[in-house]
Design an enzyme around this catalytic site. Structure first.
Site, PDB file in Angstrom:
ATOM      1  N   ARG A  57       5.876  -2.403  44.094  1.00  0.00           N
ATOM      2  CA  ARG A  57       6.443  -1.151  43.580  1.00  0.00           C
ATOM      3  C   ARG A  57       7.495  -1.422  42.514  1.00  0.00           C
ATOM      4  O   ARG A  57       7.792  -0.575  41.688  1.00  0.00           O
ATOM      5  CB  ARG A  57       7.031  -0.319  44.744  1.00  0.00           C
ATOM      6  CG  ARG A  57       7.763   0.944  44.297  1.00  0.00           C
ATOM      7  CD  ARG A  57       7.885   1.996  45.413  1.00  0.00           C
ATOM      8  NE  ARG A  57       8.169   1.433  46.712  1.00  0.00           N
ATOM      9  CZ  ARG A  57       9.380   1.013  47.117  1.00  0.00           C
ATOM     10  NH1 ARG A  57      10.425   1.128  46.326  1.00  0.00           N
ATOM     11  NH2 ARG A  57       9.536   0.494  48.310  1.00  0.00           N
ATOM     12  N   TYR A 110       4.870  21.329  26.918  1.00  0.00           N
ATOM     13  CA  TYR A 110       3.903  20.997  27.965  1.00  0.00           C
ATOM     14  C   TYR A 110       4.247  21.785  29.235  1.00  0.00           C
ATOM     15  O   TYR A 110       5.353  21.662  29.764  1.00  0.00           O
ATOM     16  CB  TYR A 110       3.932  19.487  28.226  1.00  0.00           C
ATOM     17  CG  TYR A 110       2.871  19.050  29.208  1.00  0.00           C
ATOM     18  CD1 TYR A 110       1.527  19.147  28.880  1.00  0.00           C
ATOM     19  CD2 TYR A 110       3.213  18.556  30.456  1.00  0.00           C
ATOM     20  CE1 TYR A 110       0.546  18.761  29.785  1.00  0.00           C
ATOM     21  CE2 TYR A 110       2.247  18.160  31.366  1.00  0.00           C
ATOM     22  CZ  TYR A 110       0.913  18.270  31.021  1.00  0.00           C
ATOM     23  OH  TYR A 110      -0.057  17.886  31.913  1.00  0.00           O
ATOM     24  N   ASP A 182       9.614  13.661  24.286  1.00  0.00           N
ATOM     25  CA  ASP A 182       8.227  13.446  24.700  1.00  0.00           C
ATOM     26  C   ASP A 182       7.429  13.178  23.422  1.00  0.00           C
ATOM     27  O   ASP A 182       7.248  14.072  22.595  1.00  0.00           O
ATOM     28  CB  ASP A 182       7.723  14.694  25.442  1.00  0.00           C
ATOM     29  CG  ASP A 182       6.312  14.521  25.998  1.00  0.00           C
ATOM     30  OD1 ASP A 182       5.533  13.738  25.418  1.00  0.00           O
ATOM     31  OD2 ASP A 182       5.984  15.187  27.004  1.00  0.00           O
ATOM     32  N   LYS A 207      -3.038   9.948  27.468  1.00  0.00           N
ATOM     33  CA  LYS A 207      -3.549  10.530  26.228  1.00  0.00           C
ATOM     34  C   LYS A 207      -3.824   9.416  25.212  1.00  0.00           C
ATOM     35  O   LYS A 207      -4.662   8.575  25.451  1.00  0.00           O
ATOM     36  CB  LYS A 207      -2.550  11.576  25.722  1.00  0.00           C
ATOM     37  CG  LYS A 207      -2.010  12.510  26.812  1.00  0.00           C
ATOM     38  CD  LYS A 207      -3.071  13.423  27.414  1.00  0.00           C
ATOM     39  CE  LYS A 207      -2.602  14.154  28.666  1.00  0.00           C
ATOM     40  NZ  LYS A 207      -1.348  14.890  28.575  1.00  0.00           N
TER      41      LYS A 207
HETATM   42  C1  LIG Z   1      -0.345  15.300  29.487  1.00  0.00           C
HETATM   43  C2  LIG Z   1       1.053  15.442  29.066  1.00  0.00           C
HETATM   44  C3  LIG Z   1       2.117  15.154  29.942  1.00  0.00           C
HETATM   45  C4  LIG Z   1       1.897  14.752  31.395  1.00  0.00           C
HETATM   46  O1  LIG Z   1       1.208  13.568  31.503  1.00  0.00           O
HETATM   47  P1  LIG Z   1       0.269  13.174  32.758  1.00  0.00           P
HETATM   48  O2  LIG Z   1      -0.200  11.817  32.407  1.00  0.00           O
HETATM   49  O3  LIG Z   1      -0.809  14.211  32.829  1.00  0.00           O
HETATM   50  O4  LIG Z   1       1.130  13.210  33.973  1.00  0.00           O
HETATM   51  C5  LIG Z   1       3.408  15.260  29.460  1.00  0.00           C
HETATM   52  N1  LIG Z   1       3.653  15.652  28.186  1.00  0.00           N
HETATM   53  C6  LIG Z   1       2.652  15.959  27.324  1.00  0.00           C
HETATM   54  C7  LIG Z   1       2.998  16.380  25.943  1.00  0.00           C
HETATM   55  C8  LIG Z   1       1.330  15.859  27.725  1.00  0.00           C
HETATM   56  O5  LIG Z   1       0.350  16.166  26.873  1.00  0.00           O
END
Ligand SMILES: *Cc1c(COP(=O)(O)O)cnc(C)c1O
Length: 392
Positions: A57, A110, A182, A207
């Site tokens: 972990r 998001y 982000d 992504k």
């Molecule tokens: C998909 C996404 C998230 C969350 O990510 P996960 O891998 O689905 O937990 C956070 N911010 C943005 C802009 C996203 O597109």
């Protein structure tokens, strides 16, 4: 490798062949336990006096290779790889904010991050003021004596709105407030928020970093004090560590990040221009278009390009549905950032369960389509999108 091109960095970031018997591809270490040579070494590693691994972990050599790579790409100190983008979001917030404190965040971003911030208010008395983040001064106006964090997301999901990162971090610095961005939509190929002054960046590596719609992962990357305190705090307590097999897949994805982003950028730019000229399309949202309200800021802070995400408005729920049902090459799905082009009609998909009034308040109009442009041949994509628009 500070001054090398992103194309080179994407291939070589995190290289450490000598630690892995010369293996060019970092090995996957499927180990949850690591042995100590003796009691003194065990104590030193536990106390963080000596670098090393002891429990799954808390770290793993494959995970570390990914972390080193992402820190190099974002041109900052350190990274913590996690099991999902939301694990990175929650690790960042739990590290920087505690009960009774206050956050300022975009009113459009998001949706799960928004819902997490509402959850923090209900469960932990951490309050968020949601502002129109397309004007940095709105962050200043929302500051309270207990404000500890400015949350930034740019470009945003799903409207591709742009926030001026330098302007927001300058306001934050004046008031001793931390900043996290982000950077999922832009990736470090297009934009590096740490160079513009943020304390940390989060990624949904699910992504573009992964890039192949085949994994779930996240990264928190930025100043050592933030990342290390997340590693030894939020990550240790709440879990959410990345599996070594998944860390390896993200590393593999990153090798082609620059190539993929170059193509995402050029495909999306061409498609946004095509959509802008199409009579069935009421509005196109893309930071690369001069019609985008924050195009000048995007041009300055996104030196690599404007990304693969486009919003388009077809006017009505009916038109959105016909379009979504008519594409043949593009796929109907809710994620983004993979090599394949996917799209979603928000009113009938992600936002189908909320009232029309709330949906409109969030800027999700009836005919809004979110397009994640892949790396296929752009003419094939334009042909498919055009034949679907013709059905409306
Ligand atoms: C998909 C996404 C998230 C969350 O990510 P996960 O891998 O689905 O937990 C956070 N911010 C943005 C802009 C996203 O597109």
């Amino acid at each position: 490798m500070g001054d090398r091109s992103m194309y080179t960095k994407a291939v070589h970031a995190g290289d450490d062949h000598s630690s892995h018997y010369g293996a060019l591809s970092v090995p996957i270490y499927p180990a949850s336990v690591f042995a100590f040579t003796d009691a003194d070494e065990g104590a030193a590693i536990h106390n963080e006096e000596k670098d090393g691994y002891y429990y799954g972990r808390l770290g793993n050599p494959t995970q570390r290779a990914l972390e080193t790579a992402v820190a190099e790409l974002e041109n900052t100190d350190a990274a913590l790889a996690l099991a999902s983008g939301m694990a990175a979001v929650s690790a960042a917030i739990f590290t920087l904010v505690k009960s009774g404190e206050h956050i300022v965040a975009p009113q459009s971003m998001y949706a799960t991050t928004t819902n997490f911030l509402h959850h923090l208010k209900e469960r932990f008395d951490i309050e968020t003021t949601f502002v129109d983040a397309t004007n940095a001064e709105n962050y200043r106006a929302a500051i309270q004596p207990n404000t500890k964090l400015f949350w930034i997301e740019t470009p945003t999901n799903p409207l591709v709105l742009v926030t001026d990162i330098e302007a927001v971090t300058a306001i934050a610095r004046e008031h001793g407030i931390a900043t996290v961005a982000d950077n999922t939509f832009a990736t470090p190929f297009n934009q590096r928020p740490c160079e513009l002054g943020v304390d940390a960046v989060i990624h949904s590596a699910t992504k573009y970093l992964g890039g192949h719609s085949d994994l779930t992962a996240g990264v928190l990357v930025g100043k050592s004090e933030v990342v290390e305190s997340a590693r030894h705090g939020a990550n240790k307590f709440y879990g959410g560590n990345i599996a070594p097999q998944v860390a390896w897949l993200v590393i593999r994805g990153i090798k082609t990040l620059a190539l993929r982003m170059e193509r995402h950028n050029s495909n999306a730019f061409a498609i946004a221009n095509m959509l802008g000229d199409h009579p069935k399309v009421e509005a196109v949202y893309y930071p690369g278009l001069e019609s985008h309200p924050n195009h000048e800021i995007a041009k300055r802070q996104m030196p690599g390009g404007y990304g693969g995400m486009i919003g388009l408005d077809l006017g009505t729920v009916e038109a959105g549905k016909i379009f979504a049902n008519s594409v043949r090459l593009c796929t109907l799905a809710t994620s983004l950032g993979g090599v394949e082009t996917i799209l979603q009609h928000s009113a009938s998909m992600t936002h189908a369960t909320i009232s029309r009034e709330d949906r409109l308040k969030a800027g999700i109009t009836d005919g809004l389509i979110r397009l994640s442009v892949g790396v296929e041949d752009v003419n094939d994509l334009i042909d498919d999108l055009t034949q679907a628009l013709d059905k409306i």
